[in-house]
Each structure stands twice: as structure tokens, then as C-alpha cells.
Design an enzyme around this catalytic site. Structure first.
Site, PDB file in Angstrom:
ATOM      1  N   ILE A   1       0.833  -1.204   0.000  1.00  0.00           N
ATOM      2  CA  ILE A   1       0.000   0.000   0.000  1.00  0.00           C
ATOM      3  C   ILE A   1       0.865   1.251   0.000  1.00  0.00           C
ATOM      4  O   ILE A   1       0.620   2.193  -0.769  1.00  0.00           O
ATOM      5  CB  ILE A   1      -0.953  -0.004   1.207  1.00  0.00           C
TER       6      ILE A   1
ATOM      7  N   GLU B   1     -12.448   3.259  17.421  1.00  0.00           N
ATOM      8  CA  GLU B   1     -13.537   3.224  16.437  1.00  0.00           C
ATOM      9  C   GLU B   1     -14.509   2.064  16.648  1.00  0.00           C
ATOM     10  O   GLU B   1     -15.657   2.130  16.194  1.00  0.00           O
ATOM     11  CB  GLU B   1     -12.968   3.167  15.019  1.00  0.00           C
TER      12      GLU B   1
ATOM     13  N   ARG C   1      -4.125   2.120  10.742  1.00  0.00           N
ATOM     14  CA  ARG C   1      -4.830   1.722  11.952  1.00  0.00           C
ATOM     15  C   ARG C   1      -4.883   2.913  12.895  1.00  0.00           C
ATOM     16  O   ARG C   1      -3.929   3.691  13.001  1.00  0.00           O
ATOM     17  CB  ARG C   1      -4.124   0.540  12.645  1.00  0.00           C
TER      18      ARG C   1
ATOM     19  N   HIS D   1     -13.567   4.274   8.151  1.00  0.00           N
ATOM     20  CA  HIS D   1     -12.808   3.072   7.790  1.00  0.00           C
ATOM     21  C   HIS D   1     -13.309   2.486   6.465  1.00  0.00           C
ATOM     22  O   HIS D   1     -13.631   1.292   6.366  1.00  0.00           O
ATOM     23  CB  HIS D   1     -12.905   2.024   8.902  1.00  0.00           C
ATOM     24  N   GLN D   2     -13.305   3.321   5.434  1.00  0.00           N
ATOM     25  CA  GLN D   2     -13.822   2.893   4.142  1.00  0.00           C
ATOM     26  C   GLN D   2     -12.752   2.827   3.060  1.00  0.00           C
ATOM     27  O   GLN D   2     -13.062   2.555   1.892  1.00  0.00           O
ATOM     28  CB  GLN D   2     -14.939   3.848   3.674  1.00  0.00           C
TER      29      GLN D   2
END
Length: 335
Positions: free
Chosen positions: A155, A263, A234, A295-296
Site C-alpha cells: 500500500i 472506532e 490503523r 474506515h472505508q
């Protein structure tokens, strides 16, 4: 045919999971989050599939084991929400999704970056009220500025490639240097130098004890006053109360957060009719230069499809007694 109960299943995710398991196993999909209060609902199911916001720490593996669960199939790469050693002690197999589209998260990190930098949320809010002034909407060119990437795995590398396309100078920090990032011109530096020199900082490291609150008060103090901070990794990577104090002092040009340390029990749920009892999250939401999403970053058709396919493979491997790169705890021998 195994009995499978999946927790934290989002409405858009459910048909993909049900279709992938249709005719092969008995599956029950629940939006309910798995935690100590709800773990008893898994009784009678051999396999539990957990989401990133389920809490399988403390007593949860024990409750699952007593109810007949033999495997936990996590539908994410991160597994810091699972007490893996307790599962191992109880003979419960655990697997995660070791890979899915890195572009989903990297592209979303850039969506947050651009939205924060160019004040897009504030701008669209104004134009909906027919206020077309530009006051307070000035951003900056990213070309020629410095992007700091903490974590240069798949990533982080995808994020760095996009930064390179913008013509940005690249700084990286990781325990292992990535030749692909080196080829982009990235200079690997120590963490303090990265915080001090970067105009844009994006977090792509896993949450482990060594990275918990990686961005703490000291790190925030090193950052440029007009730096942009992005976290799609995170929530625990950032000391949120320290971030609030930094923003209160007028530091940082913008912050984009897709994750938050506390969250669980908030993200993925409708809290619009409730009082927000998390004072830190509520305070973060008041800053005009902070953009928070739920968190999408991973939530694309491509990534969710790959996560579903990987989860099904992990289940089939477990039932066949096979292990692989995704296995955290191998299957225990059947009695």
C-alpha cells in the site's frame, strides 16, 4: 458442510459473501459486531468470520471455543483485534486475508489528501448554500513538495507511486527498504527526519507494539506547522489526544483520518441520534481542517471481492487441514 457465522457484515458485502459460500457451507451473515457481550451467539457454528472492528480479545476466544468454534477467519489483513495466543492455547485456528488490492487504500489516502489540501468538503458545503466565495479555500501545489511515507509495503508503495506522479520528493521509513520505492527516487531516512521535512505524511505501517502511537506528541512537535497528516492504516498509530492538542495550538494544515483508535462500536454504525460520548472523537470532528471517514479506504468492489475470495480459501484450507501464508494459527487435529 460447515456452519459459518460472519460478524460485522456490511450490507454491500453480504451478497458477495453469501454467493461465494452458497451451496458449499451453511452461512449466517450478521451486521452485529462480535465482542464479549455477543460471542455466545456463535454457539453451534464451527467457523466464525470476523471483521476488523470485532473485538476477539480477553474472554472471547474462550466463549467461542466452548460454543464449538474451531476457526476464526478474519476478513482483513490486520488482526490486532484478536488474541491470537489465546486462540492457539484453546486449539482454535486463525487465518487472515494476507493480500487484497493495495490500490483501494492508497487511492483513498490520496482522496483524503486532495480533499484536505483543497478544502473540498468546505467548498461543497458552501456551494450547496449558494455561497460561491473562495475565502479560506486556498490550498497548495503538491508538485515539488515532500511526501513522507511510513511503511513501504504494497500500500505504501502504491501511495508513493502516485506521489511520484505528482512530482513530489519522496522520503520513506520502514524496517526494510523497498527497491521499487528506491527506483522512484525515495530516500530512506530516520523517523524524526521524515516528520521534520515532510509536507505530507501518510501512514501505512501495521499496528504492532512498536508502532502503537507512532505519531505521538513528540512526533507531532517535529512536524511542520503546515504539514498534512493522513492515516488510512490503523487508528492506534496516532495518539489522538495529542493530535487534538496539536490542532488546538493551530498546527497542521490538515488531517485526514479513515481510522480511529477507539472506532470499535462507533464506525460502521448509525450514531446520528445518540450523544457522542467519545470526547476526543467529538473534538476532532469540530476542527475545520480535519476530515474523518468511517474506515472505508478498503471499500471498493475489487478489494472486497478479493477479501471475500481469500476468506473462502482460508476456510476451505482450514477444513482440509492445509496451511498457508494467511494462517496465523494452524488447525488443531480433530478429536
Amino acid at each position: 458442510m460447515a456452519g459459518i457465522v460472519a460478524y460485522g457484515v456490511l450490507p454491500d458485502e453480504r451478497p458477495l459473501l453469501e454467493k461465494a459460500l452458497e451451496g458449499r457451507h451453511r452461512v449466517r451473515c450478521l451486521e452485529l459486531l462480535l465482542n464479549e457481550d455477543t460471542a455466545a451467539t456463535a454457539a453451534g457454528y464451527e467457523i466464525v468470520s470476523s471483521s476488523v472492528n470485532d473485538a476477539l480479545d480477553a474472554a472471547v476466544p474462550g466463549v467461542l471455543g466452548r460454543g464449538g468454534t474451531r476457526m476464526i477467519a478474519q476478513r482483513s489483513t490486520g488482526y490486532n483485534n484478536i488474541d491470537v495466543e489465546e486462540a492457539r492455547r484453546l486449539g482454535i485456528g486463525v487465518a487472515r486475508v494476507s493480500y487484497y488490492s493495495p490500490y483501494a487504500v492508497a487511492e483513498f489516502a490520496w482522496a483524503l489528501t486532495l480533499a484536505v489540501n483543497r478544502r473540498l468538503v468546505r467548498a461543497t458545503g458552501r456551494t450547496r448554500e449558494f455561497d460561491f466565495r473562495l475565502t479560506g479555500l486556498m490550498g497548495r501545489d503538491l508538485h515539488g513538495r515532500t511526501a513522507g511515507v511510513l511503511g513501504t509495503g504494497k500500500i505504501g508503495t502504491a501511495f508513493a507511486r502516485i506521489a511520484h506522479g505528482f512530482g513530489m520528493r519522496l522520503l520513506g521509513w520502514d524496517v526494510t527498504e523497498n527497491p521499487e520505492c528506491r527506483n522512484l527516487g525515495m530516500a530512506y531516512v530516520d523517523r524524526d527526519r521524515l516528520f521534520a521535512e515532510a509536507d505530507l505524511i501518510s501512514l501505512h505501517v501495521p499496528l504492532v507494539p512498536e508502532t502503537h502511537h507512532l505519531v505521538d506528541a513528540a512526533a507531532l512537535g517535529l512536524m511542520k506547522r503546515d504539514a498534512i497528516l493522513i492515516n488510512t492504516g490503523r487508528g492506534g498509530l496516532i495518539d489522538a489526544p495529542a493530535l487534538v492538542e496539536t490542532l488546538r495550538d493551530g498546527r497542521l494544515d490538515g488531517v485526514g483520518l479513515d481510522v480511529y483508535e477507539e472506532e470499535a462500536g462507533v464506525f460502521f454504525l448509525d450514531k446520528s441520534l445518540e450523544v457522542m460520548t467519545d470526547d476526543t472523537l467529538a473534538r476532532l470532528m469540530t476542527f475545520r481542517n480535519v476530515l474523518i471517514t468511517s474506515h472505508q479506504a478498503y471499500f471498493t468492489q475489487d478489494a472486497v471481492g478479493q477479501i471475500t475470495d481469500a476468506t473462502v480459501r482460508n476456510i476451505e484450507d482450514f477444513l482440509a487441514g492445509r496451511t498457508g501464508d494467511s494462517t496465523l494459527v494452524p488447525p488443531a487435529a480433530r478429536p
